[in-house]
Design a protein around this motif. Structure first.
Motif, mmCIF file in Angstrom:
data_model
loop_
_atom_site.group_PDB
_atom_site.id
_atom_site.type_symbol
_atom_site.label_atom_id
_atom_site.label_comp_id
_atom_site.label_asym_id
_atom_site.label_seq_id
_atom_site.Cartn_x
_atom_site.Cartn_y
_atom_site.Cartn_z
ATOM 1 N N VAL A 1 0.865 -1.181 0.000
ATOM 2 C CA VAL A 1 0.000 0.000 0.000
ATOM 3 C C VAL A 1 0.901 1.231 0.000
ATOM 4 O O VAL A 1 1.868 1.282 0.766
ATOM 5 C CB VAL A 1 -0.931 0.056 1.235
ATOM 6 N N CYS A 2 0.605 2.194 -0.861
ATOM 7 C CA CYS A 2 1.421 3.402 -0.966
ATOM 8 C C CYS A 2 0.620 4.621 -0.514
ATOM 9 O O CYS A 2 -0.608 4.634 -0.610
ATOM 10 C CB CYS A 2 1.876 3.620 -2.404
ATOM 11 N N ILE B 1 -4.295 17.180 0.187
ATOM 12 C CA ILE B 1 -5.003 15.981 -0.273
ATOM 13 C C ILE B 1 -4.079 14.771 -0.197
ATOM 14 O O ILE B 1 -2.952 14.799 -0.714
ATOM 15 C CB ILE B 1 -5.509 16.162 -1.715
ATOM 16 N N GLY B 2 -4.537 13.710 0.456
ATOM 17 C CA GLY B 2 -3.762 12.480 0.547
ATOM 18 C C GLY B 2 -4.277 11.449 -0.448
ATOM 19 O O GLY B 2 -5.449 11.477 -0.835
ATOM 20 N N GLN B 3 -3.387 10.558 -0.860
ATOM 21 C CA GLN B 3 -3.784 9.479 -1.777
ATOM 22 C C GLN B 3 -3.201 8.161 -1.303
ATOM 23 O O GLN B 3 -1.989 7.996 -1.204
ATOM 24 C CB GLN B 3 -3.299 9.761 -3.200
ATOM 25 N N ILE B 4 -4.088 7.211 -1.005
ATOM 26 C CA ILE B 4 -3.700 5.843 -0.672
ATOM 27 C C ILE B 4 -3.907 4.981 -1.914
ATOM 28 O O ILE B 4 -4.964 5.050 -2.544
ATOM 29 C CB ILE B 4 -4.552 5.281 0.477
ATOM 30 N N SER B 5 -2.903 4.184 -2.264
ATOM 31 C CA SER B 5 -3.012 3.300 -3.436
ATOM 32 C C SER B 5 -2.711 1.866 -3.034
ATOM 33 O O SER B 5 -1.633 1.577 -2.493
ATOM 34 C CB SER B 5 -2.036 3.728 -4.538
ATOM 35 N N ILE C 1 -0.645 3.322 7.484
ATOM 36 C CA ILE C 1 -0.977 4.558 6.779
ATOM 37 C C ILE C 1 -2.163 5.248 7.443
ATOM 38 O O ILE C 1 -2.175 6.471 7.605
ATOM 39 C CB ILE C 1 -1.263 4.262 5.293
ATOM 40 N N MET C 2 -3.160 4.470 7.852
ATOM 41 C CA MET C 2 -4.317 5.070 8.515
ATOM 42 C C MET C 2 -3.920 5.744 9.821
ATOM 43 O O MET C 2 -4.434 6.824 10.160
ATOM 44 C CB MET C 2 -5.379 3.998 8.776
ATOM 45 N N LYS D 1 -4.699 9.752 10.352
ATOM 46 C CA LYS D 1 -5.548 10.232 11.442
ATOM 47 C C LYS D 1 -4.885 11.342 12.260
ATOM 48 O O LYS D 1 -5.574 12.114 12.928
ATOM 49 C CB LYS D 1 -5.928 9.062 12.355
ATOM 50 N N THR D 2 -3.549 11.434 12.198
ATOM 51 C CA THR D 2 -2.843 12.446 12.983
ATOM 52 C C THR D 2 -2.455 13.670 12.159
ATOM 53 O O THR D 2 -1.910 14.629 12.705
ATOM 54 C CB THR D 2 -1.563 11.849 13.602
#
Length: 264
Positions: free
Chosen positions: A10-11, A18-22, A43-44, A48-49
């Motif tokens: 997971v990247c 803006i964040g992007q999780i891939s 990553i989560m 969250k912080t």
């Protein structure tokens, strides 16, 4: 935007606010295994912080959003006394999408099946490749649904449509999903991420505290509790995993044949 690292399941990248999780297992249809679960949780925890974030995008690398659980990894066998607890541990990092204060957009670049479909449903908004295949195919595998799918789906498309999709395990296209109000936009596959970013940027221009408070108000009004629903589903899913029909259904999927269910 930085290209995903090939050895990372997971990247995460951030552009301004803006964040992007891939999901990054493209050669395995971005299916979920234990490594992906742990990477997503990490990553989560970071997301969250980060108080500067105003919107988050979840997408997949390659041609698939997320193909659901990786049954080849035997994830359902890796547990102690209670399979239902193991299933909740497996789903929990993804369920945490529903706890984020900021809006989350699913950029569904390709197929979103089973648990992958569930992840898309956990997001607040959805932009889909109009040709992508989506669906909760659990019944076709001899399984009860997981990831709070049976809880969220009727709240998005109504009870009758949810019943049809879950009882048949039918796979639909992104275009079908748009026609039933399941997604916000269905576009050509090359335009999915750009459309998601345009939407995220529009959200990011709004007052962040007001947006976050309105998100809380919206879900409070719905008495939103996907975690509680997922725990109930995990108990039912664990029971179906123990049945002959699940063994047959999963074997049939891996062997690419029609299952022969016996109801036991």
């Amino acid at each position: 935007r930085k290209p995903p690292m090939e050895d990372t399941p997971v990247c995460y990248v951030k552009k301004d606010t803006i964040g992007q999780i891939s999901f990054n297992r493209p050669h395995n249809l971005n299916t979920m295994n234990q490594e992906m679960v742990l990477a997503f949780q990490k990553i989560m925890d970071h997301v969250k912080t980060d108080r500067d974030l105003r919107c988050l995008i979840v997408t997949g690398s390659g041609t698939t959003f997320c193909g659901g659980a990786d049954f080849k990894s035997g994830f359902e066998k890796n547990h102690g006394s209670f399979l239902s607890d193991a299933l909740m541990d497996f789903y929990r990092p993804f369920l945490e999408i529903s706890t984020l204060k900021i809006p989350v957009i699913a950029a569904i670049n390709g197929h979103a099946i089973g648990g992958g479909f569930g992840i898309a449903l956990l997001c607040d908004l959805r932009v889909v490749n109009q040709e992508a295949k989506l669906g909760a195919n659990f019944a076709r595998l001899g399984l009860h649904s997981g990831m709070a799918v049976s809880y969220i789906l009727p709240r998005l498309v109504g009870l009758a449509r949810a019943n049809e999709l879950l009882f048949t395990g039918r796979i639909i296209t992104g275009e079908d999903a748009a026609s039933m109000g399941l997604v916000n936009y269905a576009v050509e596959k090359e335009a999915v991420l750009a459309r998601a970013f345009a939407l995220a940027e529009e959200i990011a221009q709004s007052a962040p505290v007001a947006v976050q408070m309105m998100k809380r108000s919206l879900y409070s009004g719905l008495e939103w509790s996907p975690f509680k629903a997922a725990e109930m589903e995990a108990r039912n899913q664990a029971r179906t995993f123990e049945m002959d029909d699940a063994t047959e259904g999963i074997s049939a999927m891996l062997e690419k044949r029609r299952p022969d269910f016996k109801g036991r």
